[in-house]
Design an enzyme around this catalytic site. Structure first.
Site, PDB file in Angstrom:
ATOM      1  N   ASP A 269       0.870  -1.113   0.081  1.00 28.59           N
ATOM      2  CA  ASP A 269       0.048  -0.201   0.120  1.00 28.59           C
ATOM      3  C   ASP A 269       0.972   1.255   0.132  1.00 28.59           C
ATOM      4  O   ASP A 269       2.085   1.021  -0.050  1.00 28.59           O
ATOM      5  CB  ASP A 269      -0.763   0.018   1.307  1.00 28.59           C
ATOM      6  CG  ASP A 269      -0.142   0.192   2.500  1.00 28.59           C
ATOM      7  OD1 ASP A 269       1.270   0.322   2.498  1.00 28.59           O
ATOM      8  OD2 ASP A 269      -0.792   0.348   3.586  1.00 28.59           O
TER       9      ASP A 269
ATOM     10  N   ASP B  49       1.344   4.827   2.489  1.00 22.47           N
ATOM     11  CA  ASP B  49       0.956   5.317   3.575  1.00 22.47           C
ATOM     12  C   ASP B  49       1.307   6.847   3.512  1.00 22.47           C
ATOM     13  O   ASP B  49       2.580   7.169   3.220  1.00 22.47           O
ATOM     14  CB  ASP B  49       1.802   4.497   4.707  1.00 22.47           C
ATOM     15  CG  ASP B  49       1.670   3.353   4.592  1.00 22.47           C
ATOM     16  OD1 ASP B  49       0.270   2.766   5.237  1.00 22.47           O
ATOM     17  OD2 ASP B  49       2.356   2.439   4.284  1.00 22.47           O
TER      18      ASP B  49
ATOM     19  N   ASP C  11      -3.089   4.273   2.829  1.00 21.20           N
ATOM     20  CA  ASP C  11      -3.688   4.575   4.213  1.00 21.20           C
ATOM     21  C   ASP C  11      -3.203   6.000   4.619  1.00 21.20           C
ATOM     22  O   ASP C  11      -2.093   6.597   4.172  1.00 21.20           O
ATOM     23  CB  ASP C  11      -2.856   4.083   5.469  1.00 21.20           C
ATOM     24  CG  ASP C  11      -3.302   2.413   5.209  1.00 21.20           C
ATOM     25  OD1 ASP C  11      -4.474   2.217   4.926  1.00 21.20           O
ATOM     26  OD2 ASP C  11      -2.333   1.389   5.786  1.00 21.20           O
TER      27      ASP C  11
END
Ligand code: CTP
Ligand code: MN
Ligand code: MN
Ligand code: MN
Length: 431
Positions: free
Chosen positions: A204, A206, A355
């Site tokens: 992902d 962040d 995120d």
């Protein structure tokens, strides 16, 4: 004398947060083996066992050279009996029987596949496994009621399991910056997580967001998310507010590992390829599920074939501009990822997990340190703080239990200093 005995006399400190752990190291064969066993323990919800394997692997990652024989390990910390046994086996035979058995076990494979679905944890995966559900397709067929996160996780399964590249992370960063500055000029955005540690890919991306005027960041996430949604950048989001309260008596003990910042777990709709170029959309058509595709001549309806390493170039009649569709083999020169499941061909975007975290300025250094990772490095920092310094460290604050006071810091360097630790830069926190 055997070469390399000098390793044993090098004194290695026992907490990972006392050591430099670079991304690239000399013992990947050994650490790969230990990581499999750690993962298996974690999937079986045996956290303690998982941590033991992770600590052993982290120790090996920090060594200045390749380990060639077990005698070189004498005197080194963090190597439990079980880990040592595995290491010796790999050194002598090239493989570990236990690791082989694990990677080939139906349960391990199923648990990995199921927890690879965004929104699915080990508990849920285990329940499904025992019902005979071993793959995402089994789950889809089962008719189980899924929550919103799991439905998105299943829908974008292939893409979310394809590594996010650095250029993609940069492209996402530009979008986040536009969003944040549109709703709060002067706010600062920092890339955190694995990419801050120097990783070239991640599961992902962040980001940490703050504003120099404390208080201005309050409620920021809702506004950022609204902006992103209005612009069509979000496929999924779950936003939570800030619930952190500093108490006079210091933090609860043990401090929760979960922080209480405003945050957003999301799935972005990214319109650039993995080299950061804007996707040329050509002829767009709308498909049944609302996703856009390049060309009606492409058909690719079986999600299972997507894990193949061969390029899916069913484009004999209409070769697509800069479109080589490959899923599952990132090493190749991939230009783009295709749509799948209900989608009838490649489309002009991919799904990426992102995120977002918002911290008040006064907690920024703690948030930065807490969200840069690695997870083991964070765990070791907190363990060091408690056991060696009688302090409680979280992503919000550092509390000194002997002096019964919070220790302020405006940089990571200051936090390391408060903890009596040598400063370790992000690129050396890859424990
Ligand atoms: N983190 C956290 N609370 C969460 C999730 C993550 O504090 N609920 C922290 C982790 O401790 C880690 C950082 O956020 O320090 C990044 O976590 P994650 O994205 O899961 O891992 P990465 O190290 O970024 O690795 P990857 O490249 O796989 O994303
Ligand atoms: Mn990450
Ligand atoms: Mn395919
Ligand atoms: Mn993350």
């Amino acid at each position: 004398e055997k070469p390399g005995l000098e390793l044993a006399v090098v004194s290695v400190p026992s907490y990972a947060c006392q050591r430099h752990t670079p991304l690239l190291h000399h013992n990947t064969t050994l650490t790969d083996a230990l990581s499999i066993l750690a993962e298996n323990a974690e999937l079986g919800e045996n956290e303690g066992r998982g941590v033991a394997f992770r600590r052993a692997a982290a120790l090996l990652k920090s060594l200045p050279q390749e380990v060639r024989g077990a005698e070189q390990l004498r005197g080194l910390p963090c190597l439990g009996e079980h880990s040592l046994r595995v290491i010796k086996e790999v050194l002598e035979d090239g493989v570990s029987h236990e690791v082989e058995t694990t990677t080939h076990s139906e349960q391990f494979k199923a648990m990995k596949a199921l927890t690879g679905i965004f929104g699915v944890g080990a508990k849920t995966a285990d329940r499904w496994f025992r019902e005979g559900i071993h793959t995402p397709s089994d789950l889809q067929r089962s008719g189980h009621t899924l929550n919103r996160a799991q439905r998105a996780g299943l829908q974008y399964y292939d893409e979310l399991n394809l590594p996010v590249t650095k250029p993609e992370a940069v492209a996402i960063g530009q979008i986040v910056e536009r969003a944040v500055h549109a709703v709060l000029p002067g706010a600062e955005i920092t890339l955190i997580g694995g990419f801050r540690r120097g990783k070239q890919t991640g599961h992902d991306v962040d980001f940490l967001i703050t504003h120099p005027d404390e208080g201005r960041e309050e409620g920021l996430m809702r506004k950022v998310v609204s902006w992103l949604e209005a612009q069509g950048f979000l496929l999924y989001q779950k936003t939570t507010g800030n619930s952190y309260l500093e108490s006079k008596e210091g933090p609860a003990r043990p401090a929760s590992n979960m922080d209480r910042f405003e945050r957003c777990f999301s799935i972005f709709r990214l319109r650039t390829d993995n080299e950061g170029r804007e996707i040329q959309t050509g002829t767009e058509i709308q498909t049944g599920d609302g996703s856009q595709t390049y060309s009606p001549t492409l058909t690719n309806t079986d999600p299972h074939t997507h894990s193949d390493t061969h390029p899916h170039t069913k484009t004999d009649s209409h070769p697509l501009p800069q479109t080589l569709v490959v899923v599952g083999d990132h090493a190749q020169k991939v230009s783009w990822v295709l749509g799948h499941s209900q989608c009838s061909g490649p489309r002009s975007w991919r799904a990426v997990r992102v995120d977002l975290v918002v911290s008040p300025y006064s907690q920024f250094a703690f948030a930065l340190l807490g969200w840069t990772g690695s997870k083991l490095f964070e765990r070791e920092l907190r363990r060091w703080a408690v056991h060696e310094k009688a302090m409680t460290l979280s992503s919000h604050a550092l509390y000194d239990r002997k002096r019964t006071q919070y220790l302020r810091a405006s940089s990571e360097e200051e936090i390391f200093a408060h903890l009596g630790l040598e400063y370790i830069p992000p690129c050396d926190r890859n424990a």
